[in-house]
Design a protein around this motif. Structure first.
Motif, PDB file in Angstrom:
ATOM      1  N   PHE A 195      44.497  46.117  43.103  1.00 34.89           N
ATOM      2  CA  PHE A 195      43.094  46.002  42.723  1.00 34.89           C
ATOM      3  C   PHE A 195      42.919  45.878  41.216  1.00 34.89           C
ATOM      4  O   PHE A 195      41.875  45.440  40.735  1.00 34.89           O
ATOM      5  N   ASN A 198      41.811  42.526  39.379  1.00 31.93           N
ATOM      6  CA  ASN A 198      40.413  42.088  39.273  1.00 31.93           C
ATOM      7  C   ASN A 198      40.197  40.695  39.861  1.00 31.93           C
ATOM      8  O   ASN A 198      39.519  39.849  39.272  1.00 31.93           O
ATOM      9  N   LEU A 199      40.801  40.462  41.017  1.00 33.16           N
ATOM     10  CA  LEU A 199      40.651  39.183  41.710  1.00 33.16           C
ATOM     11  C   LEU A 199      39.855  39.410  42.984  1.00 33.16           C
ATOM     12  O   LEU A 199      39.824  40.507  43.541  1.00 33.16           O
ATOM     13  N   LYS A 200      39.205  38.345  43.448  1.00 29.90           N
ATOM     14  CA  LYS A 200      38.417  38.438  44.672  1.00 29.90           C
ATOM     15  C   LYS A 200      39.307  38.813  45.848  1.00 29.90           C
ATOM     16  O   LYS A 200      38.927  39.617  46.708  1.00 29.90           O
ATOM     17  N   ASN A 201      40.495  38.209  45.911  1.00 30.13           N
ATOM     18  CA  ASN A 201      41.484  38.530  46.932  1.00 30.13           C
ATOM     19  C   ASN A 201      42.717  39.124  46.245  1.00 30.13           C
ATOM     20  O   ASN A 201      43.627  38.378  45.845  1.00 30.13           O
ATOM     21  N   PRO A 202      42.753  40.447  46.061  1.00 30.17           N
ATOM     22  CA  PRO A 202      43.865  41.066  45.324  1.00 30.17           C
ATOM     23  C   PRO A 202      45.195  40.853  46.025  1.00 30.17           C
ATOM     24  O   PRO A 202      45.270  40.906  47.264  1.00 30.17           O
TER      25      PRO A 202
END
Length: 228
Positions: A195, A198-202
């Motif tokens: 997490f 900081n990506l939409k799909n970690p």
């Protein structure tokens, strides 16, 4: 000061568990034991705030590893405006689950300073903006909730249909039962989701899990043993 660096222990158990292997897409097949991410989720179900992070340190397997197979009817379609005719979309899928599981989970509550939360774009309340919080109070809050059996949502063992029971263990006053007397190389296992990216799909993180006399030592998240 005892609450600033305290390791907590939970005993969790349930009739069924499924810690799904991500490499198997269609059929649900569980890992042999609970994953660190599933253990973290149990602690978070009892207590979580944006200012904290749970670091699982050790997993003890208390019951022998047993398997069971379940075949279920599922609908192979996504709900939409058009009707779904179940007889046409029904699919039978097999799941390989763990049966009669019991673990002792050890974890530390790590406090995240305000500056790091700002850098990670974590939501901050007005009170957190005004002054830095006391890390020890979060440990005390978790201990109070866990002793009473309180939780924000029902803890589960991998999947939500596998509900988990739990109780807080005090190693200083209780006589702990020995884990199973079994050692095995569990191979590459899911550690958690990254997490911090900081990506939409970690992306997923993995580690090489080894059980020695029923005990699995979980490395820290920033350890070289964690594979990204």
């Amino acid at each position: 000061m005892e609450y600033y660096d305290k390791e907590f222990c939970l005993e969790v158990w349930g009739p069924m568990a499924c810690f799904t292997r991500p490499e198997l897409k269609v059929e649900r097949v569980s890992y042999d034991v609970i994953t660190p991410s599933a253990a973290r989720a149990i602690f978070e179900a009892i207590f979580w705030k944006p200012a904290i992070h749970w670091q699982v340190t050790k997993i003890e397997v208390l019951n022998p590893i047993k398997w069971t197979s379940v075949r279920r009817n599922e609908v192979g379609a996504v709900a939409s405006k058009t009707p779904i005719y179940i007889e046409e979309k029904r699919q039978q899928k097999n799941s390989l689950l763990l049966q009669d599981v019991r673990y002792r989970l050890w974890a530390k509550l790590e406090f995240i300073p305000i500056q790091r939360r700002k850098e990670g774009q974590t939501f901050l309340s007005c009170s957190e903006e005004r002054n830095d919080e006391n890390p020890g109070k979060y440990n005390a809050m978790f201990e109070r909730r866990a002793k009473k059996g309180q939780c924000f949502n029902q803890p589960y063992l991998g999947t939500r249909e596998c509900a988990a029971s739990f109780r807080l263990i005090d190693p200083e006053t209780e006589v702990l039962s020995a884990p199973v007397s079994e050692s095995r190389d569990l191979g590459i296992m899911l550690y958690d989701m990254d997490f911090d990216a900081n990506l939409k799909n970690p992306p997923a993180m993995f580690y090489h899990a080894r059980m020695k006399d029923g005990v699995i030592i979980v490395p820290p998240k920033d350890s070289e043993e964690v594979l990204r």
